[in-house]
Design an enzyme around this catalytic site. Structure first.
Site, PDB file in Angstrom:
ATOM      1  N   SER A   8       0.853  -1.194   0.000  1.00  0.00           N
ATOM      2  CA  SER A   8       0.000   0.000   0.000  1.00  0.00           C
ATOM      3  C   SER A   8       0.885   1.239   0.000  1.00  0.00           C
ATOM      4  CB  SER A   8      -0.891   0.018   1.245  1.00  0.00           C
ATOM      5  OG  SER A   8      -1.382   1.337   1.419  1.00  0.00           O
ATOM      6  N   HIS A  33      -1.323  -1.393  -4.148  1.00  0.00           N
ATOM      7  CA  HIS A  33      -2.592  -1.013  -3.518  1.00  0.00           C
ATOM      8  C   HIS A  33      -2.590   0.505  -3.310  1.00  0.00           C
ATOM      9  CE1 HIS A  33      -6.094  -1.930  -0.885  1.00  0.00           C
ATOM     10  NE2 HIS A  33      -5.642  -0.940  -0.125  1.00  0.00           N
ATOM     11  N   ASP A  35      -4.649   3.686  -1.846  1.00  0.00           N
ATOM     12  CA  ASP A  35      -5.717   4.049  -0.910  1.00  0.00           C
ATOM     13  C   ASP A  35      -6.202   5.470  -1.155  1.00  0.00           C
ATOM     14  OD1 ASP A  35      -6.017   1.779   0.908  1.00  0.00           O
ATOM     15  OD2 ASP A  35      -3.910   2.157   1.390  1.00  0.00           O
ATOM     16  N   MET A  37      -8.702   8.372  -0.126  1.00  0.00           N
ATOM     17  CA  MET A  37      -9.504   8.777   1.045  1.00  0.00           C
ATOM     18  C   MET A  37     -10.055  10.171   0.835  1.00  0.00           C
ATOM     19  SD  MET A  37      -6.917   7.568   4.023  1.00  0.00           S
ATOM     20  CE  MET A  37      -6.492   5.849   4.239  1.00  0.00           C
ATOM     21  N   HIS A  66      -8.309   1.225  -3.876  1.00  0.00           N
ATOM     22  CA  HIS A  66      -9.249   1.051  -2.757  1.00  0.00           C
ATOM     23  C   HIS A  66      -9.851   2.415  -2.456  1.00  0.00           C
ATOM     24  CE1 HIS A  66      -9.510   0.087   1.871  1.00  0.00           C
ATOM     25  NE2 HIS A  66     -10.701   0.176   1.314  1.00  0.00           N
ATOM     26  N   MET A  68     -11.978   4.739  -0.434  1.00  0.00           N
ATOM     27  CA  MET A  68     -12.667   4.981   0.840  1.00  0.00           C
ATOM     28  C   MET A  68     -13.353   6.334   0.700  1.00  0.00           C
ATOM     29  SD  MET A  68      -9.601   3.523   3.195  1.00  0.00           S
ATOM     30  CE  MET A  68      -8.462   3.547   1.828  1.00  0.00           C
ATOM     31  N   MET A 137     -11.525  -5.694   5.673  1.00  0.00           N
ATOM     32  CA  MET A 137     -10.677  -4.723   6.390  1.00  0.00           C
ATOM     33  C   MET A 137     -10.338  -5.295   7.763  1.00  0.00           C
ATOM     34  SD  MET A 137      -9.973  -2.139   4.488  1.00  0.00           S
ATOM     35  CE  MET A 137      -9.093  -1.243   5.769  1.00  0.00           C
ATOM     36  N   PHE A 143      -6.243   5.032   8.232  1.00  0.00           N
ATOM     37  CA  PHE A 143      -4.834   5.285   8.540  1.00  0.00           C
ATOM     38  C   PHE A 143      -4.001   4.020   8.362  1.00  0.00           C
ATOM     39  CE2 PHE A 143      -7.461   8.092  11.062  1.00  0.00           C
ATOM     40  CZ  PHE A 143      -6.913   9.342  10.773  1.00  0.00           C
ATOM     41  N   GLY A 145      -0.559   1.841   9.567  1.00  0.00           N
ATOM     42  CA  GLY A 145       0.183   1.637  10.804  1.00  0.00           C
ATOM     43  C   GLY A 145      -0.645   1.240  12.016  1.00  0.00           C
ATOM     44  N   ASP A 176      -6.669  -6.248   4.403  1.00  0.00           N
ATOM     45  CA  ASP A 176      -6.011  -4.933   4.396  1.00  0.00           C
ATOM     46  C   ASP A 176      -6.028  -4.338   5.799  1.00  0.00           C
ATOM     47  OD1 ASP A 176      -5.071  -2.394   3.789  1.00  0.00           O
ATOM     48  OD2 ASP A 176      -6.848  -1.786   2.650  1.00  0.00           O
ATOM     49  N   GLY A 178      -2.796  -3.692   9.055  1.00  0.00           N
ATOM     50  CA  GLY A 178      -2.059  -4.326  10.141  1.00  0.00           C
ATOM     51  C   GLY A 178      -1.344  -5.603   9.760  1.00  0.00           C
ATOM     52  N   GLY A 198       1.195  -1.910   4.151  1.00  0.00           N
ATOM     53  CA  GLY A 198       1.696  -0.557   3.947  1.00  0.00           C
ATOM     54  C   GLY A 198       2.952  -0.316   4.740  1.00  0.00           C
ATOM     55  N   SER A 199       2.785  -0.105   6.043  1.00  0.00           N
ATOM     56  CA  SER A 199       3.957   0.224   6.862  1.00  0.00           C
ATOM     57  C   SER A 199       4.977  -0.914   6.899  1.00  0.00           C
ATOM     58  CB  SER A 199       3.545   0.652   8.273  1.00  0.00           C
ATOM     59  OG  SER A 199       2.513  -0.159   8.744  1.00  0.00           O
TER      60      SER A 199
END
Ligand code: DX5
Ligand code: ZN
Length: 218
Positions: A8, A33, A35, A37, A66, A68, A137, A143, A145, A176, A178, A198-199
């Protein structure tokens, strides 16, 4: 399908995005990916079509967008024209989810349908025939992280079982939020085909992290 890692780019340093994308691809990545928003469906505002167009020019990887955003039907055409391959919208954000799904397919794009952690897997049932992917999800969207919510593995299993019960064995389940070195394998084993991170990818050396995470999916 074989499981894939979808980094991501929300957690990437956008000033060197092109470089990092190429480095990840060198490490075996072929999904990205993205995101989007809107500051309404989720608190944050991230990026939109201009970035997707730039990415499209530099990569043949699958662009997994994605969205949102509230009332997603308004922007399906724009996302399609910007070069998305998959457009995944939230069932919670749409007044008429079936119409959104049909609009995505009418643009010749793959339709993903996402559910938030508090939305039961059963909310997908009326739309499964219109889905090319289902997104579970595993954090509240908004967010990067955050910590993987316990119970998400169960939700992945439920989504997989629902699709299978309708004869939709080829429709993948995406997870998606964590996903990290400790839980990526468990998420795959629960039935996730596309694993967003992502992170875990972009904190530190993206190519090395992507290679390690991808390696756990083999
Ligand atoms: C959250 C986004 C995620 C996010 C994942 O709303 O949909 O794609 O970037 O980030 P991590 O992997 O850091 O949880
Ligand atoms: Zn996402």
């Amino acid at each position: 399908m074989e499981s894939v890692l979808a980094p991501s780019i929300l957690s990437a340093d956008l000033t060197k995005l092109g470089e990092d994308v190429k480095a990840c691809e060198g490490a075996g990545v072929n999904w990205l990916h993205v995101d989007v928003m809107d500051g309404i469906f989720v608190p944050q505002i991230s990026f939109g079509m201009p970035l997707i167009k730039c990415l499209r020019k530099i990569t043949d990887s699958v662009l997994d967008v994605h969205i949102m955003i509230t009332d997603p039907i308004r922007y399906i055409k724009d996302f399609a024209e910007s070069g998305a391959d998959y457009i995944t919208f939230h069932v919670e954000a749409a007044k008429y989810p079936a119409e959104v799904a049909k609009a995505i397919r009418a643009e010749g794009k793959k339709c993903g349908i996402a559910i938030n952690p508090k939305t039961p897997a059963e909310a997908l049932i009326p739309y499964l025939d219109l889905a090319d992917m289902v997104l579970v999800m595993s954090v509240e969207p908004g967010f990067g992280g955050q910590k993987f919510i316990d119970g998400s593995l169960e939700k992945i299993k439920e989504a997989r079982a629902l699709l299978d019960s309708k004869g939709l064995k080829d429709v993948p389940v995406e997870v998606d939020g964590g996903i990290n070195f400790e839980n990526i394998r468990a998420a795959k084993d629960a039935g996730a085909d596309i694993l967003v991170a992502g992170s875990a990818v972009f904190k530190g050396d993206a190519a090395m992290n992507a290679a390690k995470l991808g390696g756990q999916l083999k």
